[in-house]
Design an enzyme around this catalytic site. Structure first.
Site, PDB file in Angstrom:
ATOM      1  N   LYS A 132       0.818  -1.228   0.000  1.00  0.00           N
ATOM      2  CA  LYS A 132       0.000   0.000   0.000  1.00  0.00           C
ATOM      3  C   LYS A 132       0.848   1.273   0.000  1.00  0.00           C
ATOM      4  O   LYS A 132       0.458   2.300   0.537  1.00  0.00           O
ATOM      5  CB  LYS A 132      -0.970   0.012   1.186  1.00  0.00           C
ATOM      6  CG  LYS A 132      -1.893  -1.189   1.267  1.00  0.00           C
ATOM      7  CD  LYS A 132      -2.601  -1.452  -0.043  1.00  0.00           C
ATOM      8  CE  LYS A 132      -3.533  -0.317  -0.472  1.00  0.00           C
ATOM      9  NZ  LYS A 132      -4.182  -0.577  -1.777  1.00  0.00           N
ATOM     10  N   GLY A 134       2.521   2.016  -3.158  1.00  0.00           N
ATOM     11  CA  GLY A 134       2.643   2.368  -4.566  1.00  0.00           C
ATOM     12  C   GLY A 134       3.401   1.345  -5.376  1.00  0.00           C
ATOM     13  O   GLY A 134       3.921   1.668  -6.457  1.00  0.00           O
ATOM     14  N   THR A 135       3.476   0.095  -4.913  1.00  0.00           N
ATOM     15  CA  THR A 135       4.242  -0.919  -5.638  1.00  0.00           C
ATOM     16  C   THR A 135       3.625  -1.259  -6.992  1.00  0.00           C
ATOM     17  O   THR A 135       4.336  -1.475  -7.967  1.00  0.00           O
ATOM     18  CB  THR A 135       4.369  -2.200  -4.794  1.00  0.00           C
ATOM     19  OG1 THR A 135       3.062  -2.676  -4.447  1.00  0.00           O
ATOM     20  CG2 THR A 135       5.163  -1.934  -3.520  1.00  0.00           C
ATOM     21  N   ARG A 213       6.025   5.111   2.052  1.00  0.00           N
ATOM     22  CA  ARG A 213       5.248   6.335   2.222  1.00  0.00           C
ATOM     23  C   ARG A 213       5.016   6.557   3.704  1.00  0.00           C
ATOM     24  O   ARG A 213       5.302   5.681   4.524  1.00  0.00           O
ATOM     25  CB  ARG A 213       3.924   6.249   1.460  1.00  0.00           C
ATOM     26  CG  ARG A 213       2.960   5.232   2.033  1.00  0.00           C
ATOM     27  CD  ARG A 213       1.775   4.941   1.140  1.00  0.00           C
ATOM     28  NE  ARG A 213       0.867   6.075   0.968  1.00  0.00           N
ATOM     29  CZ  ARG A 213      -0.377   5.949   0.509  1.00  0.00           C
ATOM     30  NH1 ARG A 213      -0.855   4.731   0.181  1.00  0.00           N
ATOM     31  NH2 ARG A 213      -1.151   7.001   0.373  1.00  0.00           N
ATOM     32  N   SER A 221      -4.535   3.364   4.437  1.00  0.00           N
ATOM     33  CA  SER A 221      -4.780   2.778   3.120  1.00  0.00           C
ATOM     34  C   SER A 221      -4.923   1.266   3.211  1.00  0.00           C
ATOM     35  O   SER A 221      -5.781   0.658   2.557  1.00  0.00           O
ATOM     36  CB  SER A 221      -3.640   3.151   2.168  1.00  0.00           C
ATOM     37  OG  SER A 221      -3.840   2.588   0.899  1.00  0.00           O
ATOM     38  N   LYS A 338      -7.004   2.041  -7.038  1.00  0.00           N
ATOM     39  CA  LYS A 338      -5.940   3.030  -6.878  1.00  0.00           C
ATOM     40  C   LYS A 338      -6.560   4.421  -6.785  1.00  0.00           C
ATOM     41  O   LYS A 338      -7.420   4.789  -7.581  1.00  0.00           O
ATOM     42  CB  LYS A 338      -4.967   2.967  -8.054  1.00  0.00           C
ATOM     43  CG  LYS A 338      -4.410   1.563  -8.311  1.00  0.00           C
ATOM     44  CD  LYS A 338      -3.750   0.987  -7.077  1.00  0.00           C
ATOM     45  CE  LYS A 338      -3.285  -0.452  -7.329  1.00  0.00           C
ATOM     46  NZ  LYS A 338      -2.743  -1.069  -6.108  1.00  0.00           N
ATOM     47  N   ARG A 340      -8.266   5.334  -4.118  1.00  0.00           N
ATOM     48  CA  ARG A 340      -9.534   5.147  -3.410  1.00  0.00           C
ATOM     49  C   ARG A 340      -9.608   6.102  -2.220  1.00  0.00           C
ATOM     50  O   ARG A 340      -8.624   6.337  -1.527  1.00  0.00           O
ATOM     51  CB  ARG A 340      -9.627   3.689  -2.947  1.00  0.00           C
ATOM     52  CG  ARG A 340     -10.897   3.324  -2.223  1.00  0.00           C
ATOM     53  CD  ARG A 340     -11.061   1.816  -2.117  1.00  0.00           C
ATOM     54  NE  ARG A 340      -9.813   1.105  -1.930  1.00  0.00           N
ATOM     55  CZ  ARG A 340      -9.689  -0.209  -2.141  1.00  0.00           C
ATOM     56  NH1 ARG A 340     -10.721  -0.920  -2.567  1.00  0.00           N
ATOM     57  NH2 ARG A 340      -8.534  -0.809  -1.949  1.00  0.00           N
ATOM     58  N   ASN A 341     -10.783   6.642  -1.951  1.00  0.00           N
ATOM     59  CA  ASN A 341     -10.975   7.577  -0.848  1.00  0.00           C
ATOM     60  C   ASN A 341     -10.845   6.856   0.493  1.00  0.00           C
ATOM     61  O   ASN A 341     -11.394   5.769   0.687  1.00  0.00           O
ATOM     62  CB  ASN A 341     -12.354   8.232  -0.942  1.00  0.00           C
ATOM     63  CG  ASN A 341     -12.470   9.169  -2.131  1.00  0.00           C
ATOM     64  OD1 ASN A 341     -11.484   9.802  -2.530  1.00  0.00           O
ATOM     65  ND2 ASN A 341     -13.657   9.274  -2.693  1.00  0.00           N
TER      66      ASN A 341
END
Length: 375
Positions: A132, A134-135, A213, A221, A338, A340-341
């Protein structure tokens, strides 16, 4: 007189016999030479025909041929799991399957005509995490490069299927030609204890890509993804803290535990030098993907082919999208998951988590030599 005539006839007969004998010998010689030449010509033709058939043999069973000939040394000498996690279960060999898409693809037909034979190889580069962060975006972006080929899905070899052996692993890799990089992505590799040593046993020169991150944002996330699959899931605040109080953070809860990056990085640095690890900022990968992908290309020794012209920003998703990709030639964004809120999280809970992570973040900055400036 009669004796003279008889001698004369005898001389004629001897001469005729000699001439006849010479003629016979000459005929036999030419007949032998002709037959020998004919036989040699037929032999060469048959040999060339057999050789041509061998060279143009289609890859009907490339799975078995690649496992027995390509990378044979790797498959036989390192397919056994490391001694720290040895198992008596024999490796499961994949069944040979026809590959019509490889044989039939015009690209590979053209490559074979040029004398290039695509084959499967163990990965040169791994995207090992972090979940979670960005991979998936990193994988899709770097696959735009023509010299990068990657497994489409997470193989989970080093954490779930290691007992199957490297031959099984190689079977799940894409076909490449000389000069191309083979890549695989499984984010759980970063946090699984046994994986660093197992990767080291496969190839000590493996290059490792790690996307990180802000651990608080990453945890939210992670929770959001899990909650999308389970409607009755408890609120984030109830899971992140012990007894519903913000005083004690629940470090046994996966989304919280993964964010302690320094703990896992130390394991990797025990086997690999920092020079073989590249850390990608998940935040910058979203805001400026061309910059981060440029760093990745430099790290892998690739020409900078993927640049700003490949991306556009989707304001609705708040996420970069692609004008084209390896699979599609039209503009498109990554999957609906990707960008997603996230759910609303109590500000006090967020601040408490930031306090919890701060010393671990500082340790991570020291280990990597990079200040990611997380809150």
């Amino acid at each position: 007189m009669y004796m003279s005539i008889w001698c004369h006839n005898l001389n004629l007969s001897s001469r005729s016999l000699a001439i006849a004998l010479v003629a016979c010998v000459t005929l036999v010689y030419f007949s032998y030479s002709f037959n020998a030449c004919l036989f040699a010509s037929l032999s060469r033709t048959l040999q060339q025909s057999n050789l041509r058939n061998l060279l143009t043999l289609p890859q009907r069973n490339d799975t078995s041929s690649s496992s027995s000939s390509s990378n044979n040394a790797d498959a036989t000498t390192t397919a056994t799991p490391s001694t720290s996690n040895a198992t008596t279960t024999p490796p499961t060999q994949p069944a040979a399957q026809p590959l019509p898409s490889i044989d039939g693809a015009p690209k590979y037909q053209m490559l074979r005509q040029q004398g290039l034979r695509p084959s499967r190889h163990l990965p040169d580069t791994l995207i090992i995490g972090v979940k979670k962060s960005g991979t998936r975006a990193l994988l899709e972006f770097i696959r735009l490069h023509p010299d990068v080929r990657a497994a489409g899905s997470e193989v989970h070899f080093f954490d779930r299927h290691y007992q199957r052996g490297l031959r099984w692993y190689r079977h799940h890799m894409p076909y490449t030609i000389e000069g191309q990089i083979t890549m695989e992505k499984t984010p759980s590799y970063f946090v699984t204890k046994e994986v660093p040593q197992r990767v080291y046993h496969m190839n000590t020169a493996t290059k490792l890509l790690i996307v990180v991150r802000d651990p608080v944002t990453r945890a939210i996330s992670d929770y959001t993804q899990a909650a999308s699959k389970k409607s009755d899931m408890k609120r984030f605040e109830q899971l992140a803290f012990v007894n519903g109080s913000y005083a004690v953070v629940d470090t046994n809860w996966g989304p919280v535990k993964i964010g302690v990056y320094a703990r896992y990085l130390e394991r990797w640095l025990h086997f690999f030098p920092l020079s073989q690890l590249l850390f990608i900022s998940g935040e910058r990968l979203i805001m400026d993907p061309a910059y981060e992908i440029g760093r990745v290309q430099d790290f892998l020794g690739l020409k900078r082919v993927v640049t700003e012209k490949h991306f556009y920003f989707n304001a609705t998703k708040g996420f970069p999208c692609l004008f084209k990709s390896e699979a599609r030639s039209t503009p498109h964004c990554l999957g609906k998951t990707k960008g997603r809120n996230h759910p609303h999280i109590d500000a006090n809970a967020i601040e408490r988590l930031r306090e919890f992570y701060r010393p671990f973040n500082n340790k991570f900055y020291q280990l990597t030599g990079i200040n990611f400036a997380w809150p």
